[in-house]
Design a protein around this motif. Structure first.
Motif, PDB file in Angstrom:
ATOM      1  N   ALA A  79      56.794  47.186  45.358  1.00 35.10           N
ATOM      2  CA  ALA A  79      55.877  47.486  46.463  1.00 35.10           C
ATOM      3  C   ALA A  79      54.761  48.429  46.035  1.00 35.10           C
ATOM      4  O   ALA A  79      53.687  48.427  46.629  1.00 35.10           O
ATOM      5  N   LYS A  80      54.983  49.203  44.983  1.00 32.20           N
ATOM      6  CA  LYS A  80      53.987  50.172  44.501  1.00 32.20           C
ATOM      7  C   LYS A  80      52.903  49.526  43.640  1.00 32.20           C
ATOM      8  O   LYS A  80      51.995  50.203  43.180  1.00 32.20           O
ATOM      9  N   GLN A  81      52.975  48.213  43.411  1.00 32.86           N
ATOM     10  CA  GLN A  81      52.084  47.565  42.447  1.00 32.86           C
ATOM     11  C   GLN A  81      51.066  46.608  43.079  1.00 32.86           C
ATOM     12  O   GLN A  81      50.631  45.668  42.450  1.00 32.86           O
ATOM     13  N   GLN A  82      50.639  46.913  44.288  1.00 33.18           N
ATOM     14  CA  GLN A  82      49.633  46.065  44.928  1.00 33.18           C
ATOM     15  C   GLN A  82      48.320  46.069  44.149  1.00 33.18           C
ATOM     16  O   GLN A  82      47.673  45.024  44.018  1.00 33.18           O
ATOM     17  N   LEU A  83      47.919  47.209  43.612  1.00 36.34           N
ATOM     18  CA  LEU A  83      46.665  47.276  42.859  1.00 36.34           C
ATOM     19  C   LEU A  83      46.717  46.362  41.631  1.00 36.34           C
ATOM     20  O   LEU A  83      45.739  45.668  41.321  1.00 36.34           O
ATOM     21  N   GLU A  84      47.868  46.313  40.971  1.00 37.58           N
ATOM     22  CA  GLU A  84      48.034  45.418  39.827  1.00 37.58           C
ATOM     23  C   GLU A  84      47.854  43.966  40.274  1.00 37.58           C
ATOM     24  O   GLU A  84      47.177  43.179  39.620  1.00 37.58           O
ATOM     25  N   ALA A  85      48.456  43.625  41.428  1.00 33.90           N
ATOM     26  CA  ALA A  85      48.319  42.264  41.964  1.00 33.90           C
ATOM     27  C   ALA A  85      46.861  41.944  42.248  1.00 33.90           C
ATOM     28  O   ALA A  85      46.385  40.841  41.953  1.00 33.90           O
ATOM     29  N   GLU A  86      46.146  42.894  42.823  1.00 29.63           N
ATOM     30  CA  GLU A  86      44.736  42.681  43.137  1.00 29.63           C
ATOM     31  C   GLU A  86      43.902  42.475  41.879  1.00 29.63           C
ATOM     32  O   GLU A  86      43.069  41.565  41.817  1.00 29.63           O
ATOM     33  N   TYR A  87      44.108  43.312  40.882  1.00 28.52           N
ATOM     34  CA  TYR A  87      43.314  43.185  39.640  1.00 28.52           C
ATOM     35  C   TYR A  87      43.610  41.876  38.923  1.00 28.52           C
ATOM     36  O   TYR A  87      42.691  41.166  38.512  1.00 28.52           O
ATOM     37  N   PHE A  88      44.881  41.541  38.766  1.00 28.14           N
ATOM     38  CA  PHE A  88      45.219  40.307  38.053  1.00 28.14           C
ATOM     39  C   PHE A  88      44.975  39.071  38.914  1.00 28.14           C
ATOM     40  O   PHE A  88      44.911  37.961  38.400  1.00 28.14           O
ATOM     41  N   GLY A  89      44.786  39.267  40.209  1.00 30.75           N
ATOM     42  CA  GLY A  89      44.414  38.179  41.108  1.00 30.75           C
ATOM     43  C   GLY A  89      42.913  37.969  41.204  1.00 30.75           C
ATOM     44  O   GLY A  89      42.452  37.075  41.904  1.00 30.75           O
ATOM     45  N   GLY A  90      42.134  38.812  40.533  1.00 27.00           N
ATOM     46  CA  GLY A  90      40.688  38.647  40.515  1.00 27.00           C
ATOM     47  C   GLY A  90      39.960  39.268  41.694  1.00 27.00           C
ATOM     48  O   GLY A  90      38.755  39.076  41.840  1.00 27.00           O
ATOM     49  N   ILE A  91      40.656  40.015  42.534  1.00 33.99           N
ATOM     50  CA  ILE A  91      40.003  40.660  43.676  1.00 33.99           C
ATOM     51  C   ILE A  91      38.996  41.700  43.187  1.00 33.99           C
ATOM     52  O   ILE A  91      37.944  41.887  43.791  1.00 33.99           O
ATOM     53  N   HIS A  92      39.325  42.364  42.097  1.00 32.10           N
ATOM     54  CA  HIS A  92      38.418  43.319  41.458  1.00 32.10           C
ATOM     55  C   HIS A  92      37.896  42.638  40.193  1.00 32.10           C
ATOM     56  O   HIS A  92      38.643  42.471  39.231  1.00 32.10           O
ATOM     57  N   PRO A  93      36.643  42.215  40.191  1.00 30.42           N
ATOM     58  CA  PRO A  93      36.126  41.412  39.074  1.00 30.42           C
ATOM     59  C   PRO A  93      35.843  42.241  37.815  1.00 30.42           C
ATOM     60  O   PRO A  93      34.764  42.803  37.652  1.00 30.42           O
ATOM     61  N   VAL A  94      36.850  42.324  36.963  1.00 30.51           N
ATOM     62  CA  VAL A  94      36.722  43.003  35.670  1.00 30.51           C
ATOM     63  C   VAL A  94      37.249  42.070  34.590  1.00 30.51           C
ATOM     64  O   VAL A  94      37.940  41.090  34.872  1.00 30.51           O
ATOM     65  N   SER A  95      36.952  42.383  33.359  1.00 31.50           N
ATOM     66  CA  SER A  95      37.396  41.548  32.243  1.00 31.50           C
ATOM     67  C   SER A  95      38.915  41.593  32.100  1.00 31.50           C
ATOM     68  O   SER A  95      39.580  42.504  32.619  1.00 31.50           O
ATOM     69  N   MET A  96      39.441  40.624  31.378  1.00 32.40           N
ATOM     70  CA  MET A  96      40.877  40.584  31.113  1.00 32.40           C
ATOM     71  C   MET A  96      41.306  41.849  30.367  1.00 32.40           C
ATOM     72  O   MET A  96      42.341  42.444  30.670  1.00 32.40           O
ATOM     73  N   GLU A  97      40.490  42.277  29.409  1.00 32.35           N
ATOM     74  CA  GLU A  97      40.808  43.489  28.636  1.00 32.35           C
ATOM     75  C   GLU A  97      40.896  44.699  29.560  1.00 32.35           C
ATOM     76  O   GLU A  97      41.785  45.540  29.415  1.00 32.35           O
ATOM     77  N   ALA A  98      39.980  44.800  30.528  1.00 27.89           N
ATOM     78  CA  ALA A  98      39.982  45.929  31.462  1.00 27.89           C
ATOM     79  C   ALA A  98      41.214  45.897  32.356  1.00 27.89           C
ATOM     80  O   ALA A  98      41.758  46.949  32.711  1.00 27.89           O
ATOM     81  N   ARG A  99      41.667  44.711  32.719  1.00 27.81           N
ATOM     82  CA  ARG A  99      42.880  44.596  33.537  1.00 27.81           C
ATOM     83  C   ARG A  99      44.073  45.182  32.789  1.00 27.81           C
ATOM     84  O   ARG A  99      44.849  45.967  33.336  1.00 27.81           O
ATOM     85  N   PHE A 100      44.215  44.780  31.526  1.00 28.16           N
ATOM     86  CA  PHE A 100      45.358  45.264  30.747  1.00 28.16           C
ATOM     87  C   PHE A 100      45.228  46.746  30.419  1.00 28.16           C
ATOM     88  O   PHE A 100      46.233  47.460  30.345  1.00 28.16           O
ATOM     89  N   ALA A 101      44.003  47.235  30.229  1.00 27.53           N
ATOM     90  CA  ALA A 101      43.789  48.642  29.908  1.00 27.53           C
ATOM     91  C   ALA A 101      44.070  49.550  31.109  1.00 27.53           C
ATOM     92  O   ALA A 101      44.454  50.706  30.944  1.00 27.53           O
ATOM     93  N   ARG A 102      43.907  49.037  32.315  1.00 26.31           N
ATOM     94  CA  ARG A 102      44.031  49.838  33.533  1.00 26.31           C
ATOM     95  C   ARG A 102      45.479  50.182  33.873  1.00 26.31           C
ATOM     96  O   ARG A 102      45.755  51.203  34.504  1.00 26.31           O
ATOM     97  N   PHE A 103      46.432  49.334  33.463  1.00 25.55           N
ATOM     98  CA  PHE A 103      47.826  49.508  33.865  1.00 25.55           C
ATOM     99  C   PHE A 103      48.722  49.629  32.635  1.00 25.55           C
ATOM    100  O   PHE A 103      48.417  49.096  31.569  1.00 25.55           O
ATOM    101  N   PRO A 104      49.880  50.308  32.780  1.00 29.93           N
ATOM    102  CA  PRO A 104      50.773  50.489  31.631  1.00 29.93           C
ATOM    103  C   PRO A 104      51.603  49.235  31.329  1.00 29.93           C
ATOM    104  O   PRO A 104      52.320  48.744  32.197  1.00 29.93           O
ATOM    105  N   PHE A 105      51.478  48.760  30.108  1.00 25.93           N
ATOM    106  CA  PHE A 105      52.252  47.624  29.621  1.00 25.93           C
ATOM    107  C   PHE A 105      52.992  48.048  28.362  1.00 25.93           C
ATOM    108  O   PHE A 105      52.563  48.942  27.639  1.00 25.93           O
ATOM    109  N   GLU A 106      54.096  47.391  28.110  1.00 25.82           N
ATOM    110  CA  GLU A 106      54.821  47.546  26.858  1.00 25.82           C
ATOM    111  C   GLU A 106      55.080  46.153  26.305  1.00 25.82           C
ATOM    112  O   GLU A 106      55.062  45.175  27.048  1.00 25.82           O
TER     113      GLU A 106
END
Length: 168
Positions: A79-106
């Protein structure tokens, strides 16, 4: 397209909007690059072997990347990851690199990007694809699965995000 067909298409889309679904960020990495998108058309098929189906629009640039890489990770969002859903859903138009840079991945066991804090992270190999209408159905055999103890899921219903809380 005639108006009757447009009406059926609209009625179908409106009906499907009432089908609540979990929200997932589907990721890949490999020879075609690192990419991801938000998906709600994600279904478990069987537990022997653990297999899922993910539906991705053929017009999505990520579709070809998934096919070339041959692997996917399903990150089931909390439930805490709505912003991630929005970014990867294209609601916030940024590059793929910016999407991955914005959130923590391992990196997962298969080298796939796993979203930190997800309810579950499932990695697998694409074993089959089917082209159906406007979408590709990816059949994913899972090889690595991790689940958290988080009790609140992100749900998409009637074209909006909601929180689903476990009663305990």
């Amino acid at each position: 397209m005639d108006s009757q067909h447009q009406d059926v298409k609209k009625i179908f889309r409106d009906a499907m909007a009432t089908l609540g679904a979990g929200v997932n960020v589907i990721t890949t990495d490999g020879p075609a690059g690192c990419a991801g998108l938000t998906a709600t058309a994600v279904v478990s098929i069987t537990d022997t072997p653990p297999t899922m189906m993910i539906s991705v629009n053929r017009n999505s640039a990520v579709n070809a990347i998934f096919k070339e890489n041959g692997t996917m990770a399903v990150n089931i969002l909390s439930a805490k990851q709505q912003l991630e859903a929005e970014y990867f859903g294209g609601i916030h138009p940024v590059s793929m690199e910016a999407r991955f840079a914005r959130f923590p991945f391992e990196k997962g066991a298969l080298g796939l990007p796993l979203l930190t804090g997800a309810l579950a992270q499932l990695e697998g190999h694409i074993i089959e694809t089917y082209e159906v209408g406007t979408h590709t159905l990816f059949i994913l055999e899972l090889f690595e699965i991790r689940a958290s103890e988080e009790k609140e899921a992100l749900i998409y219903f009637n074209r909006a995000f909601y929180t689903l809380k476990h009663p305990s």
